[in-house]
Design a protein around this motif. Structure first.
Motif, PDB file in Angstrom:
ATOM      1  N   ASN B  25       0.787  -1.230   0.000  1.00  0.00           N
ATOM      2  CA  ASN B  25       0.000   0.000   0.000  1.00  0.00           C
ATOM      3  C   ASN B  25       0.825   1.289   0.000  1.00  0.00           C
ATOM      4  OD1 ASN B  25      -2.484   1.572   0.374  1.00  0.00           O
ATOM      5  ND2 ASN B  25      -1.600   1.979   2.379  1.00  0.00           N
ATOM      6  N   GLN B  26       2.026   1.219   0.536  1.00  0.00           N
ATOM      7  CA  GLN B  26       2.849   2.421   0.561  1.00  0.00           C
ATOM      8  C   GLN B  26       3.092   2.949  -0.848  1.00  0.00           C
ATOM      9  OE1 GLN B  26       3.636   4.547   2.711  1.00  0.00           O
ATOM     10  NE2 GLN B  26       5.284   5.677   1.727  1.00  0.00           N
ATOM     11  N   GLN B  29       0.399   5.181  -1.868  1.00  0.00           N
ATOM     12  CA  GLN B  29       0.550   6.491  -1.225  1.00  0.00           C
ATOM     13  C   GLN B  29       1.443   7.388  -2.071  1.00  0.00           C
ATOM     14  OE1 GLN B  29      -0.463   7.531   2.115  1.00  0.00           O
ATOM     15  NE2 GLN B  29      -1.819   5.755   2.141  1.00  0.00           N
ATOM     16  N   ILE B  30       2.489   6.775  -2.610  1.00  0.00           N
ATOM     17  CA  ILE B  30       3.427   7.526  -3.446  1.00  0.00           C
ATOM     18  C   ILE B  30       2.758   7.952  -4.745  1.00  0.00           C
ATOM     19  CG2 ILE B  30       5.562   7.335  -4.791  1.00  0.00           C
ATOM     20  CD1 ILE B  30       6.703   5.682  -2.518  1.00  0.00           C
ATOM     21  N   SER B  86      10.847   0.012   2.598  1.00  0.00           N
ATOM     22  CA  SER B  86       9.590   0.294   3.285  1.00  0.00           C
ATOM     23  C   SER B  86       8.974   1.598   2.777  1.00  0.00           C
ATOM     24  CB  SER B  86       9.867   0.374   4.784  1.00  0.00           C
ATOM     25  OG  SER B  86       8.764   0.861   5.475  1.00  0.00           O
ATOM     26  N   SER B  87       9.808   2.596   2.581  1.00  0.00           N
ATOM     27  CA  SER B  87       9.319   3.909   2.149  1.00  0.00           C
ATOM     28  C   SER B  87       8.719   3.907   0.755  1.00  0.00           C
ATOM     29  CB  SER B  87      10.438   4.937   2.206  1.00  0.00           C
ATOM     30  OG  SER B  87      10.848   5.130   3.536  1.00  0.00           O
TER      31      SER B  87
END
Lengths: 185, 148
Positions: B25-26, B29-30, B86-87
């Motif tokens: 999901n991250q 977000q990006i 992770s980011s």
């Protein structure tokens, strides 16, 4: 005196500190999307430099604060005015794990500084370590965010900024009470 | 291919990456942070990530080449790679980093080497997919620009 700035539109200035290039890029974008003005640096010492605090005497040094320090950054002798004009820093968001000075070290230095101790500090970390979190909060951090930071986390920051600013205005412009912050949601 | 079809293709491609656990999901977000004021945001982040990941993987490789491995140094690199993964939402790569972290904590050089292999594998897969993704993105931008 004489500042006709509508507080609701004045941008808050966030100083972001992270040694990771990707994380800096992300936090900058997140903050800008939320209409914050952003300065991003890659270390605690650069953060202190930007604030005009000398690394070695980040505690109460009146002389340091009077001196015109770094040319590009906000010099601390004008920081009251600059805070009002929105050029000062209204919030510091920092990564915890950084080489050299950690985010926690930076937090301590900020809180020891007479000029900057009232600036809200938020800590970010990729590691969910309860003892780390409580130590940061106990020592003055407003919030502890787990990475990766998301837009919803950034939205949580606004109340801290408004609170910080009204404290600021209170102490520097006691006579202009009619202009005090009402941008509280 | 027309614009709508390209966009669907991109959407499906990213969806498949989610389903395979390559991305989480991250990454959405990006993508959500890309807009007309920052039309290249996804590409910029991917590029930064890949450069960083390759640098770190090379360093880890180098570190493990020594007779006496400096495990605390290694630890620092793994931490960086895990953080970046992770980011950006690189889920499988992030999990592969956890393996290396474990082996490094145990001061297990052989374990580290195996974990590094997995990391390299996951990274190469990810990079290939990111390249395909960016190719689609660029085609879309080109078409959109031509249509203006």
């Amino acid at each position: 005196m004489g500042m006709a700035i509508d507080r609701d539109d004045t941008q808050f200035h966030v100083l972001a500190v992270d040694d990771s290039l990707i994380d800096r890029k992300l936090i900058e974008r997140l903050l800008k999307t939320s209409s914050f003005q952003v300065t991003a640096v890659d270390s605690g010492s650069k953060a202190l430099e930007f604030l005009g605090l000398n690394n070695n005497d980040a505690d109460d040094d009146e002389e340091d604060e009077q001196r015109d320090s770094n040319t590009e950054s906000v010099s601390s002798d004008e920081d009251q005015d600059h805070q009002d004009l929105g050029l000062g820093v209204n919030l510091i968001i920092t990564d915890y794990c950084m080489p050299g000075m950690t985010g926690y070290d930076l937090l301590k230095k900020i809180k020891k500084s007479s000029s900057f101790k009232d600036i809200p500090v938020v800590i970010m970390s990729s590691e969910n370590i309860p003892s780390r979190i409580s130590r940061c909060l106990e020592d003055g951090a407003e919030e502890f965010l787990l990475k990766p930071v998301q837009l919803s986390d950034v939205n949580k920051l606004r109340p801290h900024l408004v609170k910080g600013r009204s404290k600021d205005i209170d102490s520097s412009h006691k006579t202009t009470s009619t202009r005090l912050i009402t941008s509280g949601n | 291919m027309d614009l709508a079809a390209l966009k669907t293709q991109l959407k499906n491609f990213v969806q498949s990456m989610f389903e395979e656990g390559v991305l989480d999901n991250q990454f959405s977000q990006i993508q959500a942070l890309q807009d007309s004021t920052n039309p290249n945001f996804v590409e910029e982040v991917i590029t930064l990530f890949c450069n960083d990941a390759e640098r770190i993987i090379n360093e880890i490789n180098r570190n493990l080449g020594y007779q006496n491995v400096d495990f605390s140094n290694l630890d620092s690199y793994v931490h960086q790679l895990k953080g970046s993964s992770s980011s950006i939402g690189a889920n499988r790569l992030k999990l592969a980093c956890a393996n290396l972290r474990q082996a490094s904590d145990e001061r297990n050089k052989e374990g580290c080497l195996q974990a590094l292999q997995l990391i390299t594998c996951e990274y190469c897969l990810l990079r290939r997919k990111f390249q395909a993704l960016l190719h689609l993105e660029r085609s879309i931008v080109e078409l959109e620009t031509n249509q203006k």
